[in-house]
Design a protein around this motif. Structure first.
Motif, PDB file in Angstrom:
ATOM      1  N   UNK A 284      50.321  36.716  35.794  1.00 44.52           N
ATOM      2  CA  UNK A 284      50.504  36.817  36.991  1.00 44.52           C
ATOM      3  C   UNK A 284      49.628  37.239  38.075  1.00 44.52           C
ATOM      4  N   UNK A 285      48.566  37.927  37.482  1.00 46.78           N
ATOM      5  CA  UNK A 285      47.332  38.070  38.253  1.00 46.78           C
ATOM      6  C   UNK A 285      46.394  36.954  38.434  1.00 46.78           C
ATOM      7  N   UNK A 286      46.752  35.899  37.665  1.00 45.62           N
ATOM      8  CA  UNK A 286      45.579  34.890  37.914  1.00 45.62           C
ATOM      9  C   UNK A 286      44.583  34.849  36.789  1.00 45.62           C
ATOM     10  N   UNK A 287      44.992  35.670  35.629  1.00 45.77           N
ATOM     11  CA  UNK A 287      43.872  35.730  34.528  1.00 45.77           C
ATOM     12  C   UNK A 287      43.035  36.956  34.423  1.00 45.77           C
ATOM     13  N   UNK A 288      42.250  37.315  33.273  1.00 45.11           N
ATOM     14  CA  UNK A 288      41.606  38.348  33.070  1.00 45.11           C
ATOM     15  C   UNK A 288      40.638  38.767  34.139  1.00 45.11           C
ATOM     16  N   UNK A 289      39.808  37.702  34.725  1.00 41.88           N
ATOM     17  CA  UNK A 289      38.727  38.017  35.623  1.00 41.88           C
ATOM     18  C   UNK A 289      39.508  38.633  36.877  1.00 41.88           C
TER      19      UNK A 289
END
Length: 430
Positions: free
Chosen positions: A354-359
């Motif tokens: 949901x945040x757009x990925x780990x990075x």
């Protein structure tokens, strides 16, 4: 916006209050009443010397033989041999580890409640990610104190090598004994421990309550993983001690309380501080509140919150609320969603997506640290670590967040746990 470079003037007020509390542990032999002396600050707990006819009585024996030798030296000729009796208020190692030194070759009777002999060691919980409520391995520059004692095993570890088993126990609510012409009532006062025994010297007006009274909010639900310490029994024990109308009180830790009015205030505040949190928590449970809701709602009254006997150096109102909730109604908070939740790793993977990925999640966590949103930074880092526990960048962010949280605590055990966990997370960094 708060940043790390420009913290508000009062941001570290809790830390400075904790630092100031270390004055309670300065070394001194204090005269409590005629023939009664307390050695404060020489060990993790206080030792009380009672002079009798042709000998002495010792209540509690310090944490280890090294500390006990220092206390014997500090007592000097106030300690009249032979030691005729030793009384354990309870079985915690910081109170019972130096008995051999005080006993010497005198062969004293050793008194305790029967529960001390029958109960096993506290179960506790192993540390997670290096967390240690006592801060035993923190560097000196980060360590302040252990809440109700200057240090817990940092210099000289607590051991059982100086422990002597009780030779005389009692099983009822109280027992009156006469040793070396000193009449003492031993009163079973369960609270901080199930075996706690208060020593009452009626003719001298001195109460020795063990660890049932401290100059800190009581540690009803310790974060090191112990069961809730039953609040109703603790309240009843405090009521019983209040009825004695003592003129002086030598607690197991920190400096004694002197004067009848001040002793009454200490005992009353302590009792009311436990009772109000218990009552508010139980009322909230009946209304369907969850633990997370209750810790935001349950508070001491303004008067109790200002009491010098209820500052949260060691115990915590919020932790007490959580412990009471779990003990009374179990782990389930009443929300059906939580009957069979996703695993932490499953939930974290969805949050990261949901945040757009780990990075992007890592970037948000780093930004939270920079803006002073330390709890949120730690929770975001935990999402990354739930998926990859070895994620070095996430470990760094979490370590920074926990360090900042730790530096803002008035509670010593919280501070120590935050900082030792941060130290663990950073240990592989170069």
């Amino acid at each position: 916006m708060t940043t790390l470079s420009t913290p508000p003037a009062d941001e570290f007020a809790g830390r400075e209050q904790l630092r100031a509390s270390s004055a309670e542990f300065r070394r001194e032999v204090i005269k409590i009443a005629e023939g009664v002396f307390a050695a404060v600050g020489y060990s993790a707990s206080n030792v009380t010397l009672i002079q009798g006819d042709g000998g002495s009585i010792i209540v509690d024996t310090a944490a280890n033989p090294v500390d006990a030798k220092a206390i014997v030296e500090a007592f000097g000729d106030r300690l009249q041999r032979p030691v005729r009796a030793i009384v354990y208020t309870h079985n915690h190692p910081d109170h019972s580890g130096g008995a051999t030194i005080f006993a010497g070759a005198d062969g004293p009777d050793i008194y305790s409640h029967r529960t001390l002999v029958e109960s096993g060691p506290e179960f506790g919980r192993g540390p997670r990610d290096g967390g240690d409520a006592f801060g035993t391995k923190l560097p000196d520059a980060l360590f302040i104190n252990a809440g109700t004692q200057l240090e817990y095993g940092r210099v000289t570890p607590h051991t059982r090598e100086g422990f002597l088993a009780p030779t005389r126990t009692f099983s009822g609510e109280s027992e009156t004994i006469d040793v070396a012409g000193v009449r003492m009532e031993l009163i079973h006062t369960p609270g901080e421990s199930p075996e706690n025994t208060a020593v009452w010297l009626a003719d001298r007006g001195v109460l020795i309550p063990g660890d049932d009274v401290l100059k800190s909010y009581p540690n009803l639900s310790p974060i090191r993983g112990l069961k809730l310490r039953p609040p109703e029994r603790w309240i009843a024990s405090l009521d019983r001690m209040l009825a004695l109308n003592a003129d002086a009180m030598v607690q197991g830790h920190m400096r004694p309380v002197l004067g009848r009015d001040e002793v009454r205030k200490a005992l009353t505040d302590y009792r009311d501080g436990i009772r109000t949190v218990l009552d508010q928590t139980l009322a909230g449970i009946r209304q369907g509140r969850t633990p997370d809701e209750l810790v935001q709602e349950v508070r001491l009254s303004p008067e109790l919150a200002k009491s010098p006997y209820l500052q949260e150096y060691y115990g915590s109102v919020a932790w007490a609320v959580r412990g009471i909730y779990a003990d009374y109604v179990g782990w389930f908070d009443g929300n059906a969603t939580n009957l069979d939740p996703l695993s932490p790793a499953q939930r974290a993977a969805r949050m990261i997506d949901m945040a757009g990925g780990p990075d992007k999640m890592l970037a948000r966590a780093g930004q939270a640290v920079e803006t002073g949103d330390f709890q949120w930074a730690a929770e975001l880092a935990d999402c990354l670590l739930a998926v990859d526990p070895a994620d070095a960048a996430a470990r760094r962010v979490k370590a920074r967040a926990l360090t900042e949280l730790g530096e803002r605590q008035v509670n010593a055990t919280a501070r120590n746990y935050y900082l030792t966990t941060a130290q663990f997370l950073s240990k592989d960094e170069t």
